[in-house]
Design an enzyme around this catalytic site. Structure first.
Site, PDB file in Angstrom:
ATOM      1  CG  LEU A 215      74.774  -1.582  16.458  1.00 25.18           C
ATOM      2  CD1 LEU A 215      75.415  -0.647  15.271  1.00 25.18           C
ATOM      3  CD2 LEU A 215      73.303  -1.796  16.503  1.00 25.18           C
TER       4      LEU A 215
ATOM      5  NE  ARG B 141      73.191   3.023  17.431  1.00 25.70           N
ATOM      6  CZ  ARG B 141      72.581   1.752  17.791  1.00 25.70           C
ATOM      7  NH1 ARG B 141      72.992   0.940  18.904  1.00 25.70           N
ATOM      8  NH2 ARG B 141      71.110   1.753  17.835  1.00 25.70           N
TER       9      ARG B 141
ATOM     10  CD  GLU C 222      75.617  -7.584  16.516  1.00 29.86           C
ATOM     11  OE1 GLU C 222      75.396  -6.766  17.308  1.00 29.86           O
ATOM     12  OE2 GLU C 222      76.052  -7.119  15.145  1.00 29.86           O
TER      13      GLU C 222
ATOM     14  NE  ARG D 264      71.162  -0.404  -9.236  1.00 29.36           N
ATOM     15  CZ  ARG D 264      72.495  -1.208  -9.779  1.00 29.36           C
ATOM     16  NH1 ARG D 264      72.885  -0.908 -10.777  1.00 29.36           N
ATOM     17  NH2 ARG D 264      72.896  -2.148  -8.912  1.00 29.36           N
TER      18      ARG D 264
ATOM     19  CE  LYS E 116      69.644   0.632  15.002  1.00 25.74           C
ATOM     20  NZ  LYS E 116      69.749  -1.027  14.980  1.00 25.74           N
TER      21      LYS E 116
HETATM   22  N1  PLP Z   1      72.873  -5.661  17.262  1.00 25.08           N
HETATM   23  C1  PLP Z   1      72.106  -5.603  16.141  1.00 25.08           C
HETATM   24  C2  PLP Z   1      72.684  -6.232  14.803  1.00 25.08           C
HETATM   25  C3  PLP Z   1      71.068  -4.911  16.065  1.00 25.08           C
HETATM   26  O1  PLP Z   1      70.117  -4.631  15.050  1.00 25.08           O
HETATM   27  C4  PLP Z   1      70.552  -4.141  17.289  1.00 25.08           C
HETATM   28  C5  PLP Z   1      69.127  -3.625  17.114  1.00 25.08           C
HETATM   29  O2  PLP Z   1      68.463  -3.290  16.446  1.00 25.08           O
HETATM   30  C6  PLP Z   1      71.215  -4.459  18.494  1.00 25.08           C
HETATM   31  C7  PLP Z   1      72.511  -5.089  18.336  1.00 25.08           C
HETATM   32  C8  PLP Z   1      70.770  -3.619  19.714  1.00 25.08           C
HETATM   33  O3  PLP Z   1      70.935  -2.379  19.676  1.00 25.08           O
HETATM   34  P1  PLP Z   1      70.239  -1.173  20.563  1.00 25.08           P
HETATM   35  O4  PLP Z   1      70.128  -1.583  21.729  1.00 25.08           O
HETATM   36  O5  PLP Z   1      70.714   0.036  20.241  1.00 25.08           O
HETATM   37  O6  PLP Z   1      68.833  -1.221  19.919  1.00 25.08           O
END
Ligand code: PLP
Length: 286
Positions: free
Chosen positions: A207, A52, A182, A100, A149
């Site tokens: 995510l 990822r 989420e 910057r 992420k």
């Molecule tokens: N969704 C978001 C916005 C997150 O920040 C995270 C983890 O930090 C997750 C879902 C869960 O992801 P993972 O299971 O890979 O930690």
């Protein structure tokens, strides 16, 4: 024992560790990160987290700061130097530091790599999971690319702070149609009356959590039905169970959503069972 951070090739006491003031992570949140659980001294689901990370970097045209093999060594060394048996390792890559400018710097600008590790008190964590958590719901006001992420987490931070002020541990975002996307830092799940595990498809609005993916493996192994479909806040409030998944939370039951207590207010039996079995299906580093 003082904590140690890895920053661009050096292991440094945390209090001395720093990056440049013109680092693009600081200036533009122009960076990505990963968090892996450390369980019994092993990195959990490292292969998926690294895959990822590479995807997030590729989406933003940021180079891998070091080769994957070297990154694995750095992660292990940071965990070792901080003597973490149970806890987490956090690693962040930014586009590097440069004068910057909104436009990207020269292609040969070295990306920044920071790695930190810290222990968690497992007894405390298990007690928290056994009690279950409350969540609040808030409109999703994030950008469209939440599949990457990135370190651009201000809406997530604001949502978590709002949850905290209301005595809750997590905030669930919901979209314009009332569907849960989420959590601020977790994926959201419900269990229906038929015992089906429901979570939003990863194609939009979330995510693709690694814990989520590994839980789907576990459900398949143990013959539970998973339905990847959107669910509304109203459906969640009427669900048999609810829980969150994240590397930092594994599987943590939800017992209250806004003012609605779920069922008898106790963590769901399925969530507790899945939590107990999670590490039997997850990858443990060598
Ligand atoms: N969704 C978001 C916005 C997150 O920040 C995270 C983890 O930090 C997750 C879902 C869960 O992801 P993972 O299971 O890979 O930690």
């Amino acid at each position: 024992m003082s904590r140690i951070a890895y920053v661009n090739g050096l292991y440094t006491p945390l209090r001395d560790a720093s990056v440049h003031v013109e680092d693009r992570g600081f200036q533009f949140a122009d960076g990505v990160y990963e968090v892996c659980e450390i369980f019994g001294g092993k990195i959990i689901d490292e292969t998926r987290h690294l895959a990822r990370l590479k995807r997030s970097l590729a989406e933003l045209s940021i180079r891998m700061p070091v080769k994957e093999g070297a990154l694995k060594v750095i992660l292990r060394e940071t965990v070792r130097r901080n003597r973490v048996r149970n806890g987490l390792v956090y690693f962040q890559v930014t586009r590097g530091s440069a004068r910057r400018d909104f436009v990207f710097p020269a292609a040969d600008t070295p990306p920044t790599l920071v790695v930190i590790a810290r222990p968690v008190d497992r007894t405390k964590v298990e007690a928290g999971a056994a009690a279950g958590i409350s969540v609040i719901t808030v409109p999703d006001n994030r950008w469209e690319r939440v599949d990457i992420k990135t370190t651009g987490l201000l809406p997530n931070s604001l949502a978590r702070q709002k949850a905290k002020l209301q005595g809750a541990r997590e905030a669930w975002f919901f979209d314009e149609d009332g569907y849960v996307t989420e959590g601020a830092a977790s994926n959201a799940w419900i269990v229906t009356k038929e015992n089906t595990l429901v979570t939003r498809p990863a194609e939009s609005g979330i995510l693709r959590g690694i814990t989520r993916t590994t839980l789907i493996d576990l459900a398949k192994r143990d013959n539970f039905i998973v339905s990847e479909r959107p669910f509304t806040v109203a459906e969640a409030k009427a669900a048999r169970e609810a829980f969150i998944t994240a590397a930092t939370a594994v599987i943590t039951p939800v017992v209250k959503i806004d003012d609605t207590v779920l069922g008898d207010g106790k963590p769901g039996t399925l969530a507790i069972k899945l939590r107990a079995h999670f590490h039997s299906v997850a990858e443990h580093s060598t």
